[in-house]
Design an enzyme around this catalytic site. Structure first.
Site, mmCIF file in Angstrom:
data_model
loop_
_atom_site.group_PDB
_atom_site.id
_atom_site.type_symbol
_atom_site.label_atom_id
_atom_site.label_comp_id
_atom_site.label_asym_id
_atom_site.label_seq_id
_atom_site.Cartn_x
_atom_site.Cartn_y
_atom_site.Cartn_z
ATOM 1 C CG HIS A 1 -1.841 -0.724 1.060
ATOM 2 N ND1 HIS A 1 -2.138 -2.364 1.220
ATOM 3 C CD2 HIS A 1 -3.437 -0.212 0.752
ATOM 4 C CE1 HIS A 1 -3.270 -2.533 1.232
ATOM 5 N NE2 HIS A 1 -3.889 -1.798 1.232
ATOM 6 C CD GLU B 1 8.669 22.181 -0.385
ATOM 7 O OE1 GLU B 1 9.321 22.832 -0.685
ATOM 8 O OE2 GLU B 1 7.013 22.207 -0.170
#
Length: 294
Positions: free
Chosen positions: A130, A269
């Site tokens: 998954h 980031e």
């Protein structure tokens, strides 16, 4: 809205780290959330997740973007899997009673070109791994069932899927409970040299996977990325930490591009501080002693 704070310095496990305030941008973020409220009726928790999905999807890539009820993905026909899956993970849903696992793997009818099939994985030696974990949507049978669509599945080495990938998935849920909610984008590293293909649909076996997490909840605004090879690992999970910028450089995606003011996005980031995320030594020991041996 209270001021957000962010730590911009990447440091080692033993360091205390220095906190840098980004409160100067909090008004911009407040304005952004005000706009979200116009679309969601003012209450994110009571609205379907797809009401805000469009705001935090990555930019770039070659796939077809498909929105599900509680997540979105970009399906790459060349590799017969999603190049990314994006979703929100919240404390409220994780603390709901868990439904039984559905295990209803099936092709995704929303993929225009046709998705991979469960039979592609049969006798391949690789797990149907998954991208959005089933346990992340265990609050609802229908939500969980959506995670078993083959567009959300990727070929993972068994001891990777049940080992370090499991550890990261479990920690991500714990971090979401701690924070209140996280925004998550995860997927295969399709720019890496693949390990081969499986099945009649020639599903690419990725060389590795990435996951990026964004926490916009008080008291600590923060982000982190992970880059993991698709193989068994005996290394601590924090060894695979990367900044979101580094993951962007590897994947070609622009994460949270339309979600944050540019200044806040750049600050969050550019660095990843492992001290801001609670790693679990007991889970690491379980992986080494038990999970890796299955």
């Amino acid at each position: 809205m209270a001021k957000f704070r962010s730590n911009h310095k990447r440091v080692g496990k033993g360091s205390t780290g220095a906190v840098v305030k980004v409160g100067v941008f909090s008004a911009l973020i407040a304005g952004l959330f005000f706009i979200f409220n116009l679309f969601t009726g003012g209450d994110f928790e009571k609205q379907p997740a797809d009401k805000e999905l469009e705001y935090y999807l990555p930019a770039g890539g070659e796939g077809t973007v498909i929105q599900k009820a509680t997540y979105a993905l970009s399906y790459n026909e060349t590799h017969e899997q999603a190049e990314w899956v994006a979703y929100k993970l919240s404390r409220s849903t994780l603390q709901s009673p868990f439904v039984n696992r559905t295990d209803d793997f099936r092709p995704d009818p929303d993929v225009p070109s046709g998705s991979a099939d469960p039979n592609d994985y049969r006798h391949s030696g690789y797990d149907r791994g998954h991208l959005l974990p089933a346990a992340d949507r265990a609050y609802s049978t229908s939500a969980m069932s959506e995670t078993f669509l083959m567009s959300n599945i990727s070929p993972q080495a068994r001891q990777f899927n049940g080992g370090i990938w499991r550890e990261l998935e479990e920690l991500t849920r714990e971090w979401a409970k701690d924070a209140g909610e996280l925004y998550v984008v995860t997927g295969p590293l399709l720019n890496m040299e693949p390990k081969g293909v499986i099945g009649n649909n020639e599903v690419t076996i990725p060389g590795g996977y990435f996951k990026v997490l964004l926490d916009l909840e008080e008291p600590q605004l923060k982000a982190i990325g992970f880059v993991l090879p698709n193989t068994i690992s005996y290394e601590p999970l924090y060894k695979f930490v990367a900044s979101v910028d580094e993951v962007e450089a590897m994947t070609g995606f622009d994460f949270f591009a339309d979600f944050l003011p540019d200044e806040v996005e750049a600050a969050l980031e550019s660095k990843a501080d492992v001290d801001l995320w609670r790693f679990d030594k007991e889970k690491f020991r379980k992986r080494i002693d038990n999970w890796n041996n299955r």
